[in-house]
Write an enzyme that holds these catalytic residues in place. Structure first.
Site, PDB file in Angstrom:
ATOM      1  N   GLU B  23       0.863  -1.270  -0.087  1.00  0.00           N
ATOM      2  CA  GLU B  23      -0.062  -0.080   0.209  1.00  0.00           C
ATOM      3  C   GLU B  23       0.894   1.312   0.004  1.00  0.00           C
ATOM      4  O   GLU B  23       1.902   1.352   0.912  1.00  0.00           O
ATOM      5  CB  GLU B  23      -0.904   0.036   1.307  1.00  0.00           C
ATOM      6  CG  GLU B  23      -1.939  -1.154   1.331  1.00  0.00           C
ATOM      7  CD  GLU B  23      -2.461  -1.515   2.505  1.00  0.00           C
ATOM      8  OE1 GLU B  23      -2.152  -0.836   3.582  1.00  0.00           O
ATOM      9  OE2 GLU B  23      -3.298  -2.473   2.631  1.00  0.00           O
ATOM     10  N   GLU B  54      -5.223  -6.182   2.612  1.00  0.00           N
ATOM     11  CA  GLU B  54      -4.013  -6.906   3.002  1.00  0.00           C
ATOM     12  C   GLU B  54      -4.061  -8.481   2.776  1.00  0.00           C
ATOM     13  O   GLU B  54      -2.944  -9.069   2.688  1.00  0.00           O
ATOM     14  CB  GLU B  54      -3.910  -6.783   4.635  1.00  0.00           C
ATOM     15  CG  GLU B  54      -3.386  -5.406   5.016  1.00  0.00           C
ATOM     16  CD  GLU B  54      -4.306  -4.268   4.981  1.00  0.00           C
ATOM     17  OE1 GLU B  54      -5.458  -4.578   4.797  1.00  0.00           O
ATOM     18  OE2 GLU B  54      -4.096  -3.117   5.025  1.00  0.00           O
ATOM     19  N   GLN B  76       1.966  -2.401   5.760  1.00  0.00           N
ATOM     20  CA  GLN B  76       2.417  -0.774   5.946  1.00  0.00           C
ATOM     21  C   GLN B  76       2.764  -0.735   7.615  1.00  0.00           C
ATOM     22  O   GLN B  76       3.618  -0.044   7.839  1.00  0.00           O
ATOM     23  CB  GLN B  76       1.245  -0.114   5.560  1.00  0.00           C
ATOM     24  CG  GLN B  76       1.323   1.315   5.775  1.00  0.00           C
ATOM     25  CD  GLN B  76       0.603   2.237   4.956  1.00  0.00           C
ATOM     26  OE1 GLN B  76      -0.623   2.571   5.351  1.00  0.00           O
ATOM     27  NE2 GLN B  76       0.765   2.775   3.769  1.00  0.00           N
ATOM     28  N   PHE B  77       1.803  -1.145   8.536  1.00  0.00           N
ATOM     29  CA  PHE B  77       2.119  -1.187   9.699  1.00  0.00           C
ATOM     30  C   PHE B  77       1.776  -2.776  10.196  1.00  0.00           C
ATOM     31  O   PHE B  77       0.731  -3.265   9.901  1.00  0.00           O
ATOM     32  CB  PHE B  77       0.762  -0.425  10.697  1.00  0.00           C
ATOM     33  CG  PHE B  77       1.098   1.113  10.552  1.00  0.00           C
ATOM     34  CD1 PHE B  77       1.816   1.710  11.593  1.00  0.00           C
ATOM     35  CD2 PHE B  77       0.756   1.575   9.439  1.00  0.00           C
ATOM     36  CE1 PHE B  77       1.978   2.877  11.591  1.00  0.00           C
ATOM     37  CE2 PHE B  77       0.845   3.040   9.379  1.00  0.00           C
ATOM     38  CZ  PHE B  77       1.455   3.842  10.646  1.00  0.00           C
ATOM     39  N   ASP B  79       0.649  -4.239  12.368  1.00  0.00           N
ATOM     40  CA  ASP B  79      -0.623  -4.624  13.094  1.00  0.00           C
ATOM     41  C   ASP B  79      -1.581  -5.113  12.065  1.00  0.00           C
ATOM     42  O   ASP B  79      -2.328  -5.952  12.148  1.00  0.00           O
ATOM     43  CB  ASP B  79      -1.086  -3.263  13.757  1.00  0.00           C
ATOM     44  CG  ASP B  79      -0.092  -2.674  14.701  1.00  0.00           C
ATOM     45  OD1 ASP B  79      -0.380  -2.535  15.792  1.00  0.00           O
ATOM     46  OD2 ASP B  79       0.824  -2.165  14.067  1.00  0.00           O
ATOM     47  N   PHE B  80      -1.600  -4.659  10.802  1.00  0.00           N
ATOM     48  CA  PHE B  80      -2.530  -5.008   9.732  1.00  0.00           C
ATOM     49  C   PHE B  80      -2.294  -6.264   9.089  1.00  0.00           C
ATOM     50  O   PHE B  80      -3.256  -6.852   8.296  1.00  0.00           O
ATOM     51  CB  PHE B  80      -2.560  -3.749   8.522  1.00  0.00           C
ATOM     52  CG  PHE B  80      -2.286  -2.470   8.923  1.00  0.00           C
ATOM     53  CD1 PHE B  80      -2.989  -2.097  10.159  1.00  0.00           C
ATOM     54  CD2 PHE B  80      -2.013  -1.555   8.021  1.00  0.00           C
ATOM     55  CE1 PHE B  80      -2.896  -0.727  10.621  1.00  0.00           C
ATOM     56  CE2 PHE B  80      -2.141  -0.062   8.362  1.00  0.00           C
ATOM     57  CZ  PHE B  80      -2.492   0.468   9.628  1.00  0.00           C
ATOM     58  N   HIS B 123      -1.376   0.518  15.811  1.00  0.00           N
ATOM     59  CA  HIS B 123      -0.534   0.681  15.011  1.00  0.00           C
ATOM     60  C   HIS B 123       0.871   0.677  15.448  1.00  0.00           C
ATOM     61  O   HIS B 123       1.890   1.111  15.000  1.00  0.00           O
ATOM     62  CB  HIS B 123      -0.263   2.018  14.220  1.00  0.00           C
ATOM     63  CG  HIS B 123      -1.773   2.396  13.532  1.00  0.00           C
ATOM     64  ND1 HIS B 123      -3.045   2.469  13.864  1.00  0.00           N
ATOM     65  CD2 HIS B 123      -1.730   2.657  12.222  1.00  0.00           C
ATOM     66  CE1 HIS B 123      -3.890   2.527  12.799  1.00  0.00           C
ATOM     67  NE2 HIS B 123      -2.989   2.854  11.941  1.00  0.00           N
TER      68      HIS B 123
END
Lengths: 327, 322
Positions: B23, B54, B76-77, B79-80, B123
Site C-alpha cells: 500500500e 492486506e 504498512q503497519f 498490525d494490519f 499501529h
C-alpha cells in the site's frame, strides 16, 4: 486439453465429439471415484473427511478441458472432478486419498489439499475462499512474465461471502488480470441456503460492482460451462481481464461426512437428481443405456485398479515426517 | 531505511523476478519512506501500489511466488497483518508441506512494527512471535542497518516464505553499510558485545537499548555479553547456550508483550540445554507489559523496556538479587 477438432463433429457447436466422449467418461469416473470413496470410508480404508461433488460433475467437465495445459488451476475442497479433468493420474490420486507415499502429495495433503504443481495444478483448498487472493498473485505473475496463460479459480457460493472474495475480485479487475472466477453455486454453504445468505438472485450480479464481466449459466450443462470458460479464457488472454462465471448446480450428497442434511428436504434432493448432469450429457452425445453401462463398467474397473495400486503402495516412513516443510 | 531500500534496489536490478507490492509504496514512497524513489527506477509494474487489501497483498505474493516470481510484500503497519493471517498461515506457510514438498514459495513479507511513535494500540504492536509459532515460515528481525540489508538480501534469495519485521524507530538509525550486495545467512545469531558477567539476548530495537545499558554497566565494572538472534526462526541456539555456559546468567529483552512472547521460547531453549547446569540465577525476561500500547507519551514509554529498565534488571541479576 483444448484439442484439435480436425473434421470432427462439434457437440454444441464447440466441443469435438471424441473429446466430449472422453469428458463423459471422466464424469462417470469422477462419480465412481466418489461413490467408491464413500464405501472405503465406511469400511475404514480412508479416514478424515471428504467432500463429494456428486451431481456437480458438469462444471469440472466443462471448465479445465476448455483451457490449455500451460494454464493454472486453483481448486476447491470439493475438487475430485476438477483434479481428474485437469489430467490427474487416477492411481496417484487414489494413493493420496489413502495417504500413501506414492500419492501426489506423498500422503501429506489428502483429498482436501491434493495438488500437482508440475502440471500447474496449484492445489485443492481447505479454507473457503483461500484460493481467491492467490489467484491475484498468479495473475500478476502471468502478466509480468508476459505469457498468454490464464488461471482458473474455483469456489462456491459460500466463498462468495468471504472478505477475500472482495479483495481478490477487485484487484483482478483493476489490473485486468487473466483470472477466470468460476463459482460453483450448489445452493448450500454447508447448511446455509443460498437465499438465506444472499440478498441478490445471482452471485454473478456482483461482477458489475468490480467492473468485470459476470454471467450465470446452467452448471449441469457441460456445453454451457465449456462455452463460458472458453470465452472467459479468450477475454483474459487478450488482456481484457477477469470474468465471474456462476454455474448453478446442486450437491446431491451432504457437505462432508458429518452432514445429517437436516436443512433440506428429500423431495428437493430428488428433484435435482432428476437433472443428473451425466445422464443429460450422455443424451446429448446419443449414448444409450447399454453403452452407458459399458462406460460405467470401465470406470469401475479403472477405479478397482487404482485402489489395488494404492493399497499396494507403501505408507510414508515415519522417519520422513519432517520432510517438505522448508525448502 | 536506506539500507533496506538499497537492498531491494540491488535485488531488483539483479533479478527481474523480484518485485515489490504493498500500500502506498509507489509515488508516496511507503508510509515510512522505505520504498521512496524505487518507482522512478523500476516503474509501476514492479513497484505495485495496491488498494487497501492486506489479504490481497498476501495472496498476491503467495500466488506469484509459486509461479516463479520472487515477490516482496509490504504490510504498512505490522498490525494490519491480521487481515492477511489466513493467507500467510493457512496458505503460504503450509503449501510446500501440504503438497508433499513439491512447491517453492519464495516470498518476503516486510512489516513495520513496534511502538514509540504515538500511534497507539492498533499501529504499534510487535507480533513476530505469532509467526514463530507457524511451521513453514521463517521470521527475521534485524536490529541494525548492516544487518537489515544483509538479512533482507538473504531473505530474498531464500526459497521459503519469510516474515521480515522492521522496527519503525530503527528506520532512522545510522550505521556503516557496504555499498555492494552481501548477505547475512538466516539462522545465525550475532554476538554483538562480549562480556563475562551476564548473557543478554535482545531482539530488534532492544539490541541498541541493551548496548546503551551495557555501556553504563561497564562503568560499574559489569561486563554484559549481548546476543542478537537476528532470525527468530530458524533460531541459532549455540551461541546463546555457549554464552550462558560462560556467564551463568541470562536476561532476555524484547518489546513484544511478555506473556507468550519469544522470551519464553528463549528461556526454554536455555533450560533444555547443557547451559542449565551452569545457571547460578533464574533466567529472567524483560518485555513489554501485558497490555495494548497506550497513546499517552509517558504511558507508551513505560509500556516497553527502556535503557534504564535494562540497566536495573541486569544489575540485579548480576548482583545475585534474584
Amino acid at each position: 486439453m483444448a484439442g484439435n477438432s480436425k473434421n470432427e463433429k462439434l457437440i454444441g457447436g464447440i466441443l469435438p465429439e471424441s473429446k466430449a466422449r472422453d469428458l463423459l467418461y471422466k464424469m462417470v469416473l469422477t462419480r465412481t471415484f466418489e461413490e467408491n470413496a464413500e464405501e472405503m470410508y465406511a469400511l475404514g480404508k480412508v479416514h478424515g473427511t471428504m467432500h463429494l461433488s456428486i451431481g456437480q460433475e458438469a462444471i469440472a467437465a466443462g471448465s479445465s478441458p476448455a483451457l490449455k495445459k500451460s494454464d493454472y488451476l486453483l481448486n476447491t475442497h470439493r475438487g475430485h472432478g476438477h483434479f481428474l479433468m485437469w489430467g490427474g493420474d487416477l492411481n496417484r490420486m487414489m494413493a493420496e486419498f489413502m495417504g500413501k507415499e506414492a500419492g501426489y502429495c506423498r500422503g501429506r495433503g489428502g483429498s482436501m489439499h491434493i495438488a500437482d504443481v508440475e502440471s500447474n495444478n496449484l492445489g485443492a483448498q481447505g479454507i473457503v475462499a483461500g484460493n481467491l487472493p492467490i489467484s491475484v498473485g498468479v495473475g500478476l505473475s502471468i502478466q509480468m512474465r508476459k505469457t498468454d496463460q490464464v488461471v482458473l479459480t474455483l469456489f462456491g457460493d459460500g466463498a462468495s461471502n468471504e472478505g477475500a472474495f472482495h479483495e481478490s475480485l477487485n484487484m483482478a479487475a483493476i489490473w485486468d488480470l487473466p483470472v477466470i472466477y468460476l463459482c460453483e453455486n450448489n445452493q448450500y454453504a454447508m447448511s446455509m441456503a443460498f437465499e438465506r445468505a444472499f440478498r441478490i438472485e445471482q452471485v454473478s450480479e456482483r461482477a458489475a460492482a468490480y467492473g468485470m464481466v459476470g454471467l450465470t449459466i446452467d452448471g449441469n450443462d457441460v456445453i454451457a460451462v465449456y462455452k463460458a470458460v472458453s470465452e472467459a479464457a479468450e477475454r483474459a488472454r487478450k488482456g481484457n481481464g477477469p470474468t465471474l462465471i456462476e454455474a448453478v448446480t446442486y450437491r446431491w450428497r451432504g457437505h462432508s461426512k458429518s452432514d445429517r442434511q437436516l436443512y433440506r428436504t428429500r423431495e428437493e434432493v430428488k428433484e435435482w437428481m432428476e437433472k443428473d448432469p451425466i445422464q443429460r450429457f450422455a443424451k446429448v452425445l446419443g449414448v444409450n443405456e447399454a453403452q452407458m453401462k459399458e462406460i460405467q463398467a470401465q470406470a469401475k474397473e479403472d477405479i478397482r485398479k487404482a485402489v489395488e495400486f494404492a493399497e499396494a503402495s507403501p505408507e510414508p516412513d515415519v522417519s520422513t515426517i519432517l520432510e517438505g516443510i522448508y525448502a | 531505511m536506506e539500507a533496506l531500500r538499497e537492498g531491494m534496489r540491488q535485488a531488483m536490478q539483479q533479478d527481474e523476478r523480484v518485485f515489490v507490492i504493498g500500500e502506498d509504496i509507489g509515488v508516496y514512497g511507503g508510509a515510512f519512506g522505505v520504498t521512496a524513489g524505487l518507482i522512478d527506477e523500476f516503474g509501476p509494474k514492479r513497484i505495485i501500489d495496491t488498494p487497501i487489501s492486506e489479504a490481497g497483498i498476501a495472496g498476491a505474493v503467495i500466488g506469484a511466488a509459486i509461479t516463479g516470481m520472487r515477490p516482496i510484500g509490504e504490510i504498512q503497519f505490522s498490525d494490519f497483518v491480521v487481515i492477511s493471517m489466513e493467507q500467510l498461515v493457512m496458505q503460504g506457510a503450509k503449501m510446500r508441506f501440504m503438497f508433499g514438498g513439491k512447491a517453492d514459495v519464495p516470498f518476503v513479507m516486510r512489516l513495520a512494527g513496534g511502538s514509540g511513535t504515538g500511534a497507539a494500540a492498533q499501529h504499534s504492536e510487535s507480533l513476530e512471535n505469532w509467526f514463530v509459532h507457524v511451521p513453514g515460515l521463517k521470521v527475521v528481525m534485524p536490529s541494525s542497518p548492516y544487518d537489515a540489508k544483509g538479512l533482507l538480501l538473504a531473505a530474498i534469495q531464500d526459497n521459503n516464505p519469510i516474515m521480515f519485521f522492521e522496527h519503525k524507530l530503527l528506520y532512522k538509525t545510522k550505521g556503516p553499510v557496504p555499498e555492494e550486495m552481501y548477505t547475512i545467512p538466516l539462522g545465525q545469531s550475532h554476538v554483538v558485545r562480549e562480556g563475562k558477567d551476564l548473557t543478554l539476548i535482545a531482539t530488534s530495537i532492544m539490541v541498541s537499548r541493551a548496548q546503551q545499558a551495557a555501556e553504563q554497566l561497564a562503568e560499574e565494572g559489569i561486563e554484559i555479553e549481548i546476543i542478537d538472534p537476528r532470525t527468530l526462526k530458524p533460531l541459532d541456539e549455540k551461541p546463546i547456550v555457549d554464552s550462558v555456559i560462560k556467564t551463568g546468567k541470562a536476561l532476555i529483552v524484547h518489546e513484544a508483550v511478555k506473556t507468550g512472547g519469544f522470551g519464553g521460547e528463549l528461556a526454554a531453549v536455555i533450560m533444555e540445554s547443557e547451559a542449565f547446569a551452569y545457571l547460578d540465577a533464574p533466567v529472567r525476561r524483560l518485555a513489554g507489559l501485558d497490555m495494548p500500547i497506550p497513546y499517552n507519551r509517558n504511558l507508551e514509554y513505560h509500556a516497553v523496556p527502556q535503557v534504564e529498565n535494562i540497566v536495573e534488571e541486569a544489575r540485579k541479576l548480576v548482583k545475585g538479587q534474584y
